[in-house]
Write a protein that holds these residues in place. Structure first.
Motif, PDB file in Angstrom:
ATOM      1  N   THR A 520     -12.079 -27.481 -12.852  1.00  0.00           N
ATOM      2  CA  THR A 520     -12.740 -28.317 -11.850  1.00  0.00           C
ATOM      3  C   THR A 520     -14.171 -28.526 -12.306  1.00  0.00           C
ATOM      4  O   THR A 520     -14.871 -27.574 -12.637  1.00  0.00           O
ATOM      5  CB  THR A 520     -12.734 -27.650 -10.459  1.00  0.00           C
ATOM      6  OG1 THR A 520     -11.374 -27.452 -10.082  1.00  0.00           O
ATOM      7  CG2 THR A 520     -13.424 -28.511  -9.423  1.00  0.00           C
ATOM      8  N   ILE A 522     -17.676 -29.611 -11.137  1.00  0.00           N
ATOM      9  CA  ILE A 522     -18.367 -29.779  -9.860  1.00  0.00           C
ATOM     10  C   ILE A 522     -19.795 -30.240 -10.133  1.00  0.00           C
ATOM     11  O   ILE A 522     -20.451 -29.734 -11.034  1.00  0.00           O
ATOM     12  CB  ILE A 522     -18.291 -28.454  -9.059  1.00  0.00           C
ATOM     13  CG1 ILE A 522     -18.566 -28.671  -7.595  1.00  0.00           C
ATOM     14  CG2 ILE A 522     -19.201 -27.391  -9.609  1.00  0.00           C
ATOM     15  CD1 ILE A 522     -18.034 -27.548  -6.725  1.00  0.00           C
ATOM     16  N   ALA A 537     -17.525 -24.318  -4.460  1.00  0.00           N
ATOM     17  CA  ALA A 537     -17.413 -23.633  -5.758  1.00  0.00           C
ATOM     18  C   ALA A 537     -16.785 -22.245  -5.564  1.00  0.00           C
ATOM     19  O   ALA A 537     -15.911 -21.816  -6.342  1.00  0.00           O
ATOM     20  CB  ALA A 537     -18.784 -23.518  -6.397  1.00  0.00           C
ATOM     21  N   ILE A 540     -13.084 -22.362  -5.093  1.00  0.00           N
ATOM     22  CA  ILE A 540     -12.350 -22.555  -6.364  1.00  0.00           C
ATOM     23  C   ILE A 540     -12.238 -21.227  -7.103  1.00  0.00           C
ATOM     24  O   ILE A 540     -11.160 -20.841  -7.566  1.00  0.00           O
ATOM     25  CB  ILE A 540     -13.064 -23.605  -7.252  1.00  0.00           C
ATOM     26  CG1 ILE A 540     -12.980 -24.975  -6.590  1.00  0.00           C
ATOM     27  CG2 ILE A 540     -12.459 -23.648  -8.659  1.00  0.00           C
ATOM     28  CD1 ILE A 540     -13.975 -25.978  -7.117  1.00  0.00           C
ATOM     29  N   LYS A 541     -13.334 -20.511  -7.174  1.00  0.00           N
ATOM     30  CA  LYS A 541     -13.308 -19.229  -7.912  1.00  0.00           C
ATOM     31  C   LYS A 541     -12.402 -18.221  -7.204  1.00  0.00           C
ATOM     32  O   LYS A 541     -11.730 -17.421  -7.849  1.00  0.00           O
ATOM     33  CB  LYS A 541     -14.733 -18.665  -8.074  1.00  0.00           C
ATOM     34  CG  LYS A 541     -15.580 -19.342  -9.130  1.00  0.00           C
ATOM     35  CD  LYS A 541     -14.867 -19.642 -10.431  1.00  0.00           C
ATOM     36  CE  LYS A 541     -14.406 -18.449 -11.232  1.00  0.00           C
ATOM     37  NZ  LYS A 541     -13.559 -18.844 -12.402  1.00  0.00           N
ATOM     38  N   LEU A 547     -14.188 -23.199 -13.490  1.00  0.00           N
ATOM     39  CA  LEU A 547     -15.248 -24.010 -12.897  1.00  0.00           C
ATOM     40  C   LEU A 547     -16.301 -24.403 -13.928  1.00  0.00           C
ATOM     41  O   LEU A 547     -16.911 -23.556 -14.577  1.00  0.00           O
ATOM     42  CB  LEU A 547     -15.921 -23.216 -11.766  1.00  0.00           C
ATOM     43  CG  LEU A 547     -16.873 -23.995 -10.888  1.00  0.00           C
ATOM     44  CD1 LEU A 547     -16.152 -25.098 -10.130  1.00  0.00           C
ATOM     45  CD2 LEU A 547     -17.558 -23.060  -9.891  1.00  0.00           C
ATOM     46  N   ALA A 549     -19.760 -26.349 -14.003  1.00  0.00           N
ATOM     47  CA  ALA A 549     -20.735 -26.834 -13.017  1.00  0.00           C
ATOM     48  C   ALA A 549     -21.860 -27.601 -13.690  1.00  0.00           C
ATOM     49  O   ALA A 549     -22.436 -27.155 -14.670  1.00  0.00           O
ATOM     50  CB  ALA A 549     -21.306 -25.655 -12.237  1.00  0.00           C
ATOM     51  N   ALA A 562     -19.952 -19.882 -11.941  1.00  0.00           N
ATOM     52  CA  ALA A 562     -19.204 -20.876 -12.741  1.00  0.00           C
ATOM     53  C   ALA A 562     -18.820 -20.303 -14.105  1.00  0.00           C
ATOM     54  O   ALA A 562     -19.498 -19.425 -14.640  1.00  0.00           O
ATOM     55  CB  ALA A 562     -20.054 -22.118 -12.926  1.00  0.00           C
TER      56      ALA A 562
END
Ligand code: M6R
Length: 612
Positions: A520, A522, A537, A540-541, A547, A549, A562
């Motif tokens: 993802t 972000i 965020a 997601i984690k 991630l 970022a 991230a």
């Protein structure tokens, strides 16, 4: 959505046309072909594949001083040798290259079959060339008259060049909907879908208008309207330079164009911000200022990346000028009976200025009395000539099929328009105006910094994720359209499925996709919604998602959780798309390159979509 090139003069036109087709490959690249005169016959060479495949077919000794060529993006009939252009009539008297679509080709074909005509290809173009031949034989008229008469039976969009075996001195052209430009040289003429193929030879250009036919020889040119009125041509002086359409040391046009963005923003803003008097100088805006005073709303019509630029413009215009904006896919707008008020301003965003759906949406808006405003990158393009007023983005020629510098140039023009409306409507303080214009005038430095400092890191991250099957892009506020643009770039050049979402929408569905394989991206640079996006965020984690970022320099929250962090310079919120788009362009670029994709000419796509 194909490319047409032609030459008529004393030189050998074959290498000129082949080179020109290579320049136009961005318009279509599934097959190509040429036609030239030899000993009273029309010689045709055509081939499925790239122009280089065609080139390999043509003997170095071939000579033609009246030549036309075509590079195709298939509409009717799959890419193949037989569907490639030029097409020749059944009696081999007439050949044609065509860009566009003949909508009623089926019924015309039926009529021709009844008259004994046989067809070899599945194309609408072969129908048109046979219709022209039939009309010429039936009415015993000249080629130009036959073309004119035949076109009265045709519904659709086209630009065409036509040659006859009986005439080795003239080419006949016609245009409706699709572009065609004539280059005027010394005792020679060129034709092309845009001027790039003949820029090396002449800077004098004549743009054909819709419903015009022309006959050109090496030293004569006549243009007639469809109702047979003679038109005196306007010769335009091209300002484009040859270097602008070459790769200039970069591996691909796309990478060159990504790196050109600081310059294209400077070029687009040049002379348009008068700092001292706090004035935005946009001729198109000034000429229509009374309509802007009256307008209750703006409607933006566009397609693809230009549509996304329209969405960015919506956020900026509503945010700064407090004028409602609606953003529409041009293709949907035109077919859903939209409500258009007399005082509406309809703004079209288009890099090429040739997108068929956007043109049709504008025509509909015009019929309903709206003011048409064009934001185009191509001077002389159909949209720039159709609108009442407009502002050019001076991004320079964009050749990579994936739009990059045109997008950021469109965003910068949107900021200018938003500032101009905000001033007109007295919605912006002097301080805010100063803060934004100061930031805008130096944004190219931050863009340059982003390019120089993020490139290597992004390349490393891209290498890691090159085999991903999906990707999710999230952003809030102005970073939402940026997320959409990131996803579109990845899809179109790397063929990885990607979705852009407003970050908060993730929990309403896409969160189900998150697992340890799903990257993802972000975009979390904006202060105004930072805490919210930080929560996204974390969500997601918490589900083991990967991630990546994009954060502002000095970030110490999202960066901590991230997997990968790309730091970009801080800037004013309204300018953030100009910075945040860059890492996403580079990310898609490197992923596509690592996957071995043809970045400049992605499969199934073409640069300008001149068919519906
Ligand atoms: O020339 P236009 O800006 O009107 O083109 C619109 C879209 O076809 C174009 O933005 C397309 O989506 C690009 N390939 C995106 O990179």
């Amino acid at each position: 959505m194909c490319g047409i090139v032609g030459y008529i003069g004393e030189k050998n036109g074959i290498p000129i046309v082949i080179e020109g087709l290579k320049r136009l490959e961005y318009r279509g690249y599934d097959s190509s072909g040429i036609c030239y005169h030899k000993s009273g016959t029309l010689r045709i060479k055509k081939k499925k594949g790239k122009v280089s495949d065609l080139e390999a077919l043509i003997s170095k000794n071939s000579f033609g001083n009246i030549v036309m060529g075509h590079t195709r993006w298939a509409t009717h009939g799959k890419p193949s040798d037989k569907n490639a252009h030029p097409h020749i009539s059944m009696n081999k008297k007439i050949s044609i290259v065509h860009n566009g679509i003949i909508e009623n080709y089926d019924s015309i074909k039926e009529g021709l079959i009844q008259r004994g005509y046989k067809f070899k290809s599945e194309t609408d173009t072969e129908v048109l060339v046979n219709l022209i031949e039939y009309v010429q034989i039936d009415l015993k008229v000249s080629l130009i008259e036959a073309v004119q008469q035949a076109l009265t039976q045709v519904i659709g969009a086209y630009s065409i060049a036509v040659m006859s075996s009986n005439d080795s001195s003239n080419l006949v052209l016609a245009k409706k909907g699709s572009p065609l430009v004539i280059g005027v040289g010394q005792e020679e003429h060129y034709i092309a879908s845009d001027p790039s193929p003949f820029l090396k030879y002449t800077k004098k250009a004549i743009y054909l208008d819709d419903d015009e036919v022309a006959e050109i020889s090496k030293n004569k040119l006549s243009i007639l309207t469809f109702d047979k009125k003679i038109k005196s041509p306007t010769i335009n002086k091209l300002t484009m330079e040859l270097e602008e359409i070459e790769k200039g040391g970069f591996e691909t046009f796309m990478l060159k164009e990504i790196y050109e963005q600081p310059k294209s923003i400077v070029d687009t803003l040049r002379g348009r911000i008068i700092k001292k008097s706090q004035i935005i100088k946009l001729r198109g805006f000034n000429e229509s200022v009374d309509t802007f005073k009256r307008a209750k709303r703006i409607v933006i019509v566009a397609c693809g990346t230009s549509w996304i630029a329209g969405l960015v413009a919506e956020y900026i215009i509503e945010g700064l000028a407090k004028l409602p904006v609606e953003v529409e896919y041009a293709s949907e707008f035109r077919y859903r009976n939209p409500i258009i008020y007399k005082n509406d301003i309809v703004i079209a965003f288009s890099q090429s200025g040739e997108t068929a759906d956007t043109i049709s949406a504008l025509k509909l808006a015009k019929e309903n009395g709206a003011l048409l405003y064009g934001i185009c990158n191509v001077v002389g393009s159909s949209i720039s000539r159709l609108v009442n007023v407009g502002t050019f983005t001076h991004a320079g020629p964009e050749i990579g099929v994936a739009s990059t510098k045109a997008f950021t140039a469109q965003v910068s023009v949107s900021i200018l328009i938003a500032l101009a409306i905000a001033k007109l409507r007295k919605q912006i303080s002097k301080n805010d105006f100063k803060e934004i214009t100061d930031a805008l005038l130096s944004i190219h430095e931050k863009m340059q910094y982003t390019l120089s400092n993020c490139n290597n890191k992004i390349k490393q991250i891209a290498r890691k994720y090159k085999n991903s099957r999906n990707a999710l892009y999230l952003g809030r506020g102005l970073s939402f359209p940026v997320a959409l643009e990131g996803a579109l770039k990845l899809k179109e050049i790397s063929y990885i499925h990607a979705e852009g979402y407003p970050a908060a929408e993730m929990k309403h569905g896409p969160i189900a996709l998150i697992d340890e394989n799903m990257p993802t991206i972000i975009i979390a640079t904006n202060k105004r919604n930072y805490e919210k996006i930080f929560s996204n965020a974390q969500e997601i984690k918490a589900r083991n998602g990967k991630l990546i970022a994009i954060v502002s320099q000095g970030d110490n929250q999202i960066s901590k959780i991230a997997d990968h962090v790309i730091e970009v310079p801080k800037t004013n919120y309204y300018l953030s798309p100009l910075i945040n788009t860059i890492p996403l362009q580079l990310f898609s670029y490197y992923i596509a390159s690592f996957r071995g994709c043809n970045v400049d000419q992605p499969r199934n796509l073409a640069k300008s979509v001149t068919v519906e």
